[in-house]
Structure formats: structure tokens, C-alpha cells
Design a protein around this motif. Structure first.
Motif, mmCIF file in Angstrom:
data_model
loop_
_atom_site.group_PDB
_atom_site.id
_atom_site.type_symbol
_atom_site.label_atom_id
_atom_site.label_comp_id
_atom_site.label_asym_id
_atom_site.label_seq_id
_atom_site.Cartn_x
_atom_site.Cartn_y
_atom_site.Cartn_z
ATOM 1 N N GLN A 118 31.162 31.659 37.515
ATOM 2 C CA GLN A 118 31.110 33.035 38.007
ATOM 3 C C GLN A 118 32.532 33.533 38.259
ATOM 4 O O GLN A 118 33.360 32.831 38.832
ATOM 5 C CB GLN A 118 30.297 33.096 39.300
ATOM 6 N N GLN A 119 32.808 34.742 37.822
ATOM 7 C CA GLN A 119 34.146 35.306 37.937
ATOM 8 C C GLN A 119 34.647 35.356 39.379
ATOM 9 O O GLN A 119 35.854 35.251 39.618
ATOM 10 C CB GLN A 119 34.155 36.717 37.334
ATOM 11 N N GLY B 204 38.686 34.909 41.199
ATOM 12 C CA GLY B 204 39.294 36.209 41.479
ATOM 13 C C GLY B 204 40.711 36.118 42.000
ATOM 14 O O GLY B 204 41.571 36.929 41.640
ATOM 15 N N THR C 60 43.391 35.404 39.072
ATOM 16 C CA THR C 60 43.346 36.216 37.842
ATOM 17 C C THR C 60 43.814 37.644 38.126
ATOM 18 O O THR C 60 43.295 38.603 37.564
ATOM 19 C CB THR C 60 41.914 36.246 37.249
ATOM 20 N N ALA D 82 45.590 35.214 34.579
ATOM 21 C CA ALA D 82 44.232 35.126 34.045
ATOM 22 C C ALA D 82 44.185 34.212 32.831
ATOM 23 O O ALA D 82 43.273 33.379 32.691
ATOM 24 C CB ALA D 82 43.728 36.518 33.690
ATOM 25 N N LEU E 82 41.959 30.827 32.618
ATOM 26 C CA LEU E 82 40.911 30.667 31.611
ATOM 27 C C LEU E 82 41.198 29.471 30.711
ATOM 28 O O LEU E 82 40.275 28.744 30.317
ATOM 29 C CB LEU E 82 40.779 31.948 30.778
ATOM 30 N N ILE F 114 31.265 32.408 30.919
ATOM 31 C CA ILE F 114 31.719 33.048 32.147
ATOM 32 C C ILE F 114 30.762 34.194 32.464
ATOM 33 O O ILE F 114 30.237 34.846 31.569
ATOM 34 C CB ILE F 114 33.167 33.566 32.017
ATOM 35 N N LEU G 210 30.620 37.746 34.396
ATOM 36 C CA LEU G 210 31.533 38.768 34.890
ATOM 37 C C LEU G 210 30.875 39.664 35.924
ATOM 38 O O LEU G 210 29.648 39.763 35.988
ATOM 39 C CB LEU G 210 32.027 39.622 33.719
ATOM 40 N N GLN H 135 34.970 43.547 39.126
ATOM 41 C CA GLN H 135 36.169 42.761 38.838
ATOM 42 C C GLN H 135 36.684 42.977 37.422
ATOM 43 O O GLN H 135 37.692 42.382 37.045
ATOM 44 C CB GLN H 135 35.883 41.262 39.038
ATOM 45 N N THR H 136 36.012 43.805 36.652
ATOM 46 C CA THR H 136 36.443 44.045 35.275
ATOM 47 C C THR H 136 36.824 45.498 35.041
ATOM 48 O O THR H 136 37.092 45.897 33.909
ATOM 49 C CB THR H 136 35.334 43.649 34.280
ATOM 50 N N TRP I 186 39.790 42.831 30.330
ATOM 51 C CA TRP I 186 39.092 41.556 30.209
ATOM 52 C C TRP I 186 38.505 41.337 28.817
ATOM 53 O O TRP I 186 38.405 40.204 28.350
ATOM 54 C CB TRP I 186 38.009 41.453 31.278
#
Length: 288
Positions: free
Chosen positions: A9-10, A14, A17, A23, A27, A38, A40, A44-45, A71
Motif C-alpha cells: 500500500q502506498q 509516503g 517518496t 520515489a 520503488l 502497488i 495507490l 497521494q498521486t 506517478w
């Protein structure tokens, strides 16, 4: 029996990144650890108001500042499949086309709604209304070939009537053709519910599974003989992780999604993910 993807989970990454370089480094470490997917979060995107970040941090899940990054472009350089994107139900209702566009752009078929902000889960009528809202949103997404999932926290297990909790109402009140579930095992256990029994009850309606182990870690001298319970890496807590993974596989879940949202080994979300990834890989191979 299918083998779910090993995903993360993103929210867990957090804090590491916030820049493109950071980031990409994070990754790369996740891919090296064996992650293939992943999940998202919309907040957060894309650029997010500070109040959303503040509320998320107050809940113990720092979101970082990665919403300013592209992203889609970054993920194109890594072998990580986007297994889902989290969206607010209000956003799905108000701007369905934008949500559909985001999901398609990231190449995912799953849109996930989490527990509702400032919502009374002890009010039976409110929860029944929520089930119908989910059905309507799920039908709209379904017309575009997407799947709507509901992700639980612990609040859904409040009683709304004798012997009935809010999650019972959501299970019974939603149409499996339109709405299914991303079961968060940690939050169910925190509410005093057996997550394995819950997943068995839902069967094939478990399309994604969130895993965080639950235990305690000493961070300083103990003042009492009682340690504080919190999330810990897989295998370091007291949840039956192998059985939960096996059940997710039996249900045909698309992915088992790691989310150790705080209390990380060495204070590092990446190091924490690496430890949990080894457990995920070992038991997912056995579950084939």
C-alpha cells in the motif's frame, strides 16, 4: 487456486517518496525485495490539500508529499502492477468519469472505498444508506469495466443492533455483482473480530486482502507489565499470517497487500517492507 500478487500500500512508503529521486530509489528497493504490485491512493498521486495530509498523519499514517509527482511516468519504469486505487466515495459519486479515467490510466480494474470520514457507524439507517450508495457507485463503475471494493477499518464492527454490526449490514446490503471487499485483517483483529473467519464468510467476495501483523515492540523502558499493541512486520506479531494468506489465495484474491503503516523496524518503512516481503513470498509460494 490462484496466486495473489505480492503488493504494498502506498501509505507505507509516503514518507520516502516525497521527491522523484526518492520515489525511484524506494520503488527499486521494493522490486528487489520481491514486490510485484502497488496499491495507490488518490490523495497521494495528485496534489492534496494540507488538511487531508494532516488528518492522515493524525491517524498515524503519514502520507508524505508525493502527490506532486507524476506517478504514472515513474511507475512506467518499474515492474509494479497497480492492483487498485483508493478513492473517496463522494468523489466517485460526484465525478465518476474522472475516477474511471484515473483507474484506466494506472491500468487497474479495482477502485477501493475506505471507511467514511465523520460517519456514524453505530446508526443502522446511516449504514443501510451507505450500502445503497455503494451499490449505486459500484454499478456506475461496473458499466466501465471496473470493480468497486470496500475496505474496512475497525469502526465497521460497532454494533448497530443486538448481534449485528455495521459490517454485517454492508455485507448483506451490497450486491456482489456491484460491490465486493478488500478485507483489512489487522483492523478486523483490532476490533476483536477473527479475520480468518471473516474472510471465510466472504469467500470469493474478497478480491484484495490487506495484511499487517499485530503485536508489540519495545521502544524504551517499560513502565508497566503491559506493552502497547500496534502494527508490526509479518511474522513478528500474533496473527495467523500463513492461514490468512492461504485463505486469500483460496478466495481468488488478486493481491495480498502489505500495509504496515507505522512502528517500523529501525524507523524505516522500506526495511519493514523487506522483512515482511520475505514472509509473503514464502507463504504465497506454499499456497499455490
Amino acid at each position: 487456486m490462484t496466486r495473489p500478487l505480492v503488493a504494498i500500500q502506498q501509505i507505507q512508503i509516503g514518507t520516502v517518496t516525497s521527491t522523484e529521486a526518492q520515489a525511484r530509489e524506494t520503488l527499486g528497493a521494493l522490486v528487489a525485495a520481491g514486490f510485484a504490485g502497488i496499491e495507490l491512493n488518490s490523495f497521494q498521486t495528485q496534489p492534496t490539500p494540507w488538511v487531508v495530509r494532516a488528518l492522515t498523519k493524525a491517524a498515524g499514517m503519514p502520507a508524505g508529499r508525493g502527490g506532486r509527482l507524476d506517478w504514472h511516468a515513474i511507475l512506467a519504469d518499474f515492474p509494479l502492477r497497480v492492483v487498485a486505487i483508493h478513492e473517496a466515495l463522494g468523489t466517485i459519486e460526484a465525478d465518476t468519469d474522472a475516477v474511471i479515467s484515473r483507474a484506466r490510466r494506472f491500468g487497474t480494474m479495482h477502485v477501493v472505498v475506505t471507511g467514511m470520514y465523520r460517519f456514524d457507524y453505530s446508526d443502522l439507517r446511516e449504514v443501510e444508506s451507505l450500502a445503497q450508495r455503494l451499490n449505486a457507485a459500484g454499478r456506475r463503475l461496473g458499466n466501465a469495466g471496473l470493480r468497486l471494493l470496500y475496505h474496512n477499518h475497525n469502526v465497521e464492527f460497532r454494533k448497530v443492533a443486538p448481534g449485528i454490526n455495521a459490517f454485517d449490514v454492508l455485507i448483506e446490503g451490497t450486491d456482489p455483482a456491484s460491490v465486493n471487499f478488500e478485507v483489512d485483517c489487522f483492523w478486523a483483529a483490532t476490533a476483536g473480530v477473527d479475520p480468518l473467519a471473516l474472510m471465510r464468510r466472504l469467500g470469493g467476495r474478497v478480491e484484495l486482502c490487506h495484511l499487517t501483523d499485530r503485536g508489540s515492540r519495545r521502544t524504551g523502558s517499560s513502565m508497566t507489565p503491559i506493552d502497547k499493541l500496534d502494527s508490526v512486520e509479518l511474522g513478528l506479531g500474533n496473527m495467523d499470517i500463513p492461514a490468512l494468506i492461504a485463505q486469500a489465495s483460496e478466495a481468488g484474491a488478486a493481491a495480498v497487500v502489505l500495509e504496515t503503516h507505522k512502528n517500523w523496524i529501525d524507523g524505516s518503512p522500506v526495511r519493514s517492507a523487506e522483512v515482511s516481503a520475505e514472509v509473503l513470498r514464502r507463504h504465497l509460494v506454499q499456497a499455490r
